[in-house]
Scaffold this active site. Structure first.
Site, PDB file in Angstrom:
ATOM      1  N   ARG A 179      10.259  26.716 -33.788  1.00  0.00           N
ATOM      2  CA  ARG A 179       9.499  26.383 -32.595  1.00  0.00           C
ATOM      3  C   ARG A 179       8.680  25.120 -32.853  1.00  0.00           C
ATOM      4  O   ARG A 179       8.333  24.827 -33.986  1.00  0.00           O
ATOM      5  CB  ARG A 179       8.548  27.541 -32.256  1.00  0.00           C
ATOM      6  CG  ARG A 179       9.223  28.880 -32.164  1.00  0.00           C
ATOM      7  CD  ARG A 179       8.196  29.996 -32.153  1.00  0.00           C
ATOM      8  NE  ARG A 179       8.827  31.300 -32.280  1.00  0.00           N
ATOM      9  CZ  ARG A 179       8.166  32.448 -32.447  1.00  0.00           C
ATOM     10  NH1 ARG A 179       6.852  32.436 -32.515  1.00  0.00           N
ATOM     11  NH2 ARG A 179       8.819  33.585 -32.539  1.00  0.00           N
ATOM     12  N   LEU A 231      12.043  26.862 -26.634  1.00  0.00           N
ATOM     13  CA  LEU A 231      12.765  27.756 -25.731  1.00  0.00           C
ATOM     14  C   LEU A 231      12.104  27.882 -24.366  1.00  0.00           C
ATOM     15  O   LEU A 231      12.732  28.341 -23.410  1.00  0.00           O
ATOM     16  CB  LEU A 231      12.887  29.143 -26.382  1.00  0.00           C
ATOM     17  CG  LEU A 231      14.055  29.303 -27.352  1.00  0.00           C
ATOM     18  CD1 LEU A 231      13.916  30.590 -28.162  1.00  0.00           C
ATOM     19  CD2 LEU A 231      15.372  29.291 -26.600  1.00  0.00           C
ATOM     20  N   ARG A 271       9.984  41.054 -30.005  1.00  0.00           N
ATOM     21  CA  ARG A 271       9.841  42.388 -29.416  1.00  0.00           C
ATOM     22  C   ARG A 271      10.934  42.598 -28.371  1.00  0.00           C
ATOM     23  O   ARG A 271      11.455  41.629 -27.795  1.00  0.00           O
ATOM     24  CB  ARG A 271       8.470  42.530 -28.736  1.00  0.00           C
ATOM     25  CG  ARG A 271       7.299  42.547 -29.693  1.00  0.00           C
ATOM     26  CD  ARG A 271       6.075  43.130 -29.007  1.00  0.00           C
ATOM     27  NE  ARG A 271       4.836  42.608 -29.565  1.00  0.00           N
ATOM     28  CZ  ARG A 271       3.625  43.033 -29.228  1.00  0.00           C
ATOM     29  NH1 ARG A 271       3.495  43.995 -28.323  1.00  0.00           N
ATOM     30  NH2 ARG A 271       2.546  42.492 -29.771  1.00  0.00           N
ATOM     31  N   ARG A 294      13.963  37.471 -21.715  1.00  0.00           N
ATOM     32  CA  ARG A 294      13.107  36.663 -20.847  1.00  0.00           C
ATOM     33  C   ARG A 294      13.238  35.169 -21.158  1.00  0.00           C
ATOM     34  O   ARG A 294      13.088  34.326 -20.275  1.00  0.00           O
ATOM     35  CB  ARG A 294      11.651  37.095 -20.985  1.00  0.00           C
ATOM     36  CG  ARG A 294      11.355  38.463 -20.404  1.00  0.00           C
ATOM     37  CD  ARG A 294       9.874  38.658 -20.163  1.00  0.00           C
ATOM     38  NE  ARG A 294       9.093  38.607 -21.381  1.00  0.00           N
ATOM     39  CZ  ARG A 294       8.855  39.666 -22.164  1.00  0.00           C
ATOM     40  NH1 ARG A 294       9.381  40.851 -21.856  1.00  0.00           N
ATOM     41  NH2 ARG A 294       8.127  39.542 -23.252  1.00  0.00           N
ATOM     42  N   HIS A 352       3.355  46.477 -38.207  1.00  0.00           N
ATOM     43  CA  HIS A 352       3.661  45.834 -39.478  1.00  0.00           C
ATOM     44  C   HIS A 352       4.190  46.879 -40.441  1.00  0.00           C
ATOM     45  O   HIS A 352       4.128  48.086 -40.183  1.00  0.00           O
ATOM     46  CB  HIS A 352       2.436  45.127 -40.053  1.00  0.00           C
ATOM     47  CG  HIS A 352       2.196  43.772 -39.467  1.00  0.00           C
ATOM     48  ND1 HIS A 352       3.080  42.726 -39.635  1.00  0.00           N
ATOM     49  CD2 HIS A 352       1.180  43.290 -38.687  1.00  0.00           C
ATOM     50  CE1 HIS A 352       2.630  41.656 -39.006  1.00  0.00           C
ATOM     51  NE2 HIS A 352       1.473  41.972 -38.423  1.00  0.00           N
ATOM     52  N   ILE A 397       3.275  48.444 -43.060  1.00  0.00           N
ATOM     53  CA  ILE A 397       2.506  49.622 -43.465  1.00  0.00           C
ATOM     54  C   ILE A 397       2.579  50.726 -42.413  1.00  0.00           C
ATOM     55  O   ILE A 397       2.670  51.911 -42.737  1.00  0.00           O
ATOM     56  CB  ILE A 397       1.046  49.225 -43.790  1.00  0.00           C
ATOM     57  CG1 ILE A 397       0.319  50.384 -44.471  1.00  0.00           C
ATOM     58  CG2 ILE A 397       0.307  48.737 -42.547  1.00  0.00           C
ATOM     59  CD1 ILE A 397      -1.045  49.968 -45.020  1.00  0.00           C
ATOM     60  N   TYR A 454       5.035  51.114 -40.128  1.00  0.00           N
ATOM     61  CA  TYR A 454       6.397  51.638 -40.045  1.00  0.00           C
ATOM     62  C   TYR A 454       6.642  52.654 -41.160  1.00  0.00           C
ATOM     63  O   TYR A 454       7.230  53.723 -40.941  1.00  0.00           O
ATOM     64  CB  TYR A 454       7.417  50.496 -40.150  1.00  0.00           C
ATOM     65  CG  TYR A 454       7.181  49.342 -39.210  1.00  0.00           C
ATOM     66  CD1 TYR A 454       6.758  49.548 -37.895  1.00  0.00           C
ATOM     67  CD2 TYR A 454       7.366  48.033 -39.635  1.00  0.00           C
ATOM     68  CE1 TYR A 454       6.536  48.480 -37.037  1.00  0.00           C
ATOM     69  CE2 TYR A 454       7.150  46.955 -38.781  1.00  0.00           C
ATOM     70  CZ  TYR A 454       6.723  47.187 -37.492  1.00  0.00           C
ATOM     71  OH  TYR A 454       6.506  46.121 -36.660  1.00  0.00           O
ATOM     72  N   ASP A 466       9.637  46.179 -44.792  1.00  0.00           N
ATOM     73  CA  ASP A 466      10.198  44.948 -44.230  1.00  0.00           C
ATOM     74  C   ASP A 466      11.527  44.568 -44.863  1.00  0.00           C
ATOM     75  O   ASP A 466      12.488  44.233 -44.151  1.00  0.00           O
ATOM     76  CB  ASP A 466       9.224  43.789 -44.427  1.00  0.00           C
ATOM     77  CG  ASP A 466       8.118  43.766 -43.385  1.00  0.00           C
ATOM     78  OD1 ASP A 466       8.182  44.556 -42.429  1.00  0.00           O
ATOM     79  OD2 ASP A 466       7.180  42.962 -43.532  1.00  0.00           O
TER      80      ASP A 466
END
Length: 380
Positions: free
Chosen positions: A49, A75, A99, A105, A140, A142, A144, A170
């Site tokens: 980006r 984008l 997400r 979108r 994050h 932890i 999960y 992760d």
């Protein structure tokens, strides 16, 4: 591909040479998964980006961007999504870590990409997955791990759960499962011409890692609490012990023959408590701890070196990079002033390699426009 296949810099291309990967810039497990593919020879183009990175080190220090090329696309600007779709039309694999619903979108969701490239494998890397009550929520590693029942397994029985950096969630539960899914779906796509979406969620992968323990739990061989089991530090012969200079030794003397060698070298004595009697474990642990407390880490390392007692010093990152075994294997390497792990695993005919330093945003735009035949990319 042949074993002699090399890139223009003379480095071997790796087993994924010829595979094109489009990575939509993110943080954490998605970039690491793309790095792993790049280490193994894939041509990974990262779509960065505009502006500075939101989180993490400076681009030149972000080792998860090694072996990649970078272009910058906004984008949210007119034509930005079309450029990404042009790249997706030429890719074999795509990785995004937004997400749920965000890619759609922005105009680069699975439907739009697969319409341009029906054989594309579209990899989605999230913590909670694409559906379910928590899917739209932030998170994050932890959290999960906590939700998947993994964090509660780690640590002392009378203390708080220990935090395993962000490696277990992760990268083990996330990145590695995404890579397995991408490569399996790529195999299917090459057989059938049909791509698909890979939904890789850290909670799913982290839970999947505990499969063996669920079997032990069902068999009555695992207690559903931490620090009291064979492999979680509950057993005195599978744990860590402090040495006289404040270091630690890791002990994994599980099998009887390894235990016998361990007790002999530790000079534990023939009157040591029976390790098969759970009730005697606390006393046995105290005896082992008392012995380790009498010498330094270096002294104990020398005692156990060359043995099958399954004992090793607990090393820091810098110490690990200098360990004789890892040095002999080339497990770590230094490039452009950065010490870092070398590509893994190893291949006898098509080894992976460090071909490029971490990509700076946009530095390869002209190259990618040429090599991927996307003339609309603006090198400026």
């Amino acid at each position: 591909m042949t074993a002699s296949l090399s890139n223009i810099e003379g480095e071997p291309m790796g087993p994924l040479a010829g595979v094109r990967v489009l990575e939509l810039a993110g943080i954490g497990p998605g970039p690491f998964a793309a790095m792993l593919l790049a280490d193994l020879g894939a041509d990974v183009v990262r779509v960065d980006r505009p502006g500075p990175p939101a989180l993490g080190p400076a681009p030149a220090d972000d080792l998860t961007n090694r072996n990649k090329r970078s272009v910058v696309v906004d984008l949210k600007s007119p034509g930005g999504a079309d450029l990404v779709l042009d790249l997706a039309a030429r890719a074999d694999l795509l990785i995004e870590g937004y997400r749920p619903g965000v890619a759609e979108r922005l105009g680069v969701g699975p439907e739009a990409c697969l319409a341009r490239n029906p054989a594309l494998v579209y990899g989605r890397m999230t913590g909670w997955g694409q559906d379910g009550p928590l899917a739209p929520r932030a998170g994050h590693d932890i959290g999960y791990l906590a939700t998947a029942g993994v964090l509660g397994m780690i640590g002392e029985p009378d203390g708080p759960p220990a935090i395993p950096a962000n490696l277990l969630g992760d990268y083990a539960g996330g990145s590695l499962y995404l890579v397995v899914g991408l490569l399996a779906a790529l195999h299917h796509a090459r057989d059938t011409g049909t791509g698909q979406v890979v939904d890789a969620a850290v909670v799913d992968g982290a839970a999947h890692l505990t499969t063996l323990l669920w079997g032990l739990l069902a068999a009555g061989q695992w207690h559903d609490r931490r620090g009291v089991n064979l492999l979680d530090g509950g057993a005195p012969f599978y744990g860590t012990y402090r040495t006289s200079d404040g270091g630690y030794m890791a002990v994994g003397a599980l099998e009887p023959q390894f235990w016998d060698e361990f007790t002999e070298l530790l000079e534990l004595g023939k009157d040591a408590p029976d390790r098969g009697d759970f009730a005697l474990w606390p006393g046995l642990r105290d005896d082992i701890a008392a012995r380790f407390a009498t010498r330094t880490t270096a002294e104990w390392t020398a005692v156990f070196e060359g043995s099958d007692a399954c004992v090793a010093p607990v090393l820091s990152m810098r110490q690990a990079a200098e360990h004789p075994h890892l040095t002999a294997r080339g497990t770590y390497t230094t490039r452009q002033g950065h010490t870092q792990p070398a590509p893994a695993p190893r291949f006898s005919a098509t080894p992976g390699a460090l071909r490029r330093p971490p990509a700076r945003p946009g530095e390869h735009t002209a190259e990618v426009a040429r090599d991927w035949a996307v003339p609309g990319l603006d090198p400026s």
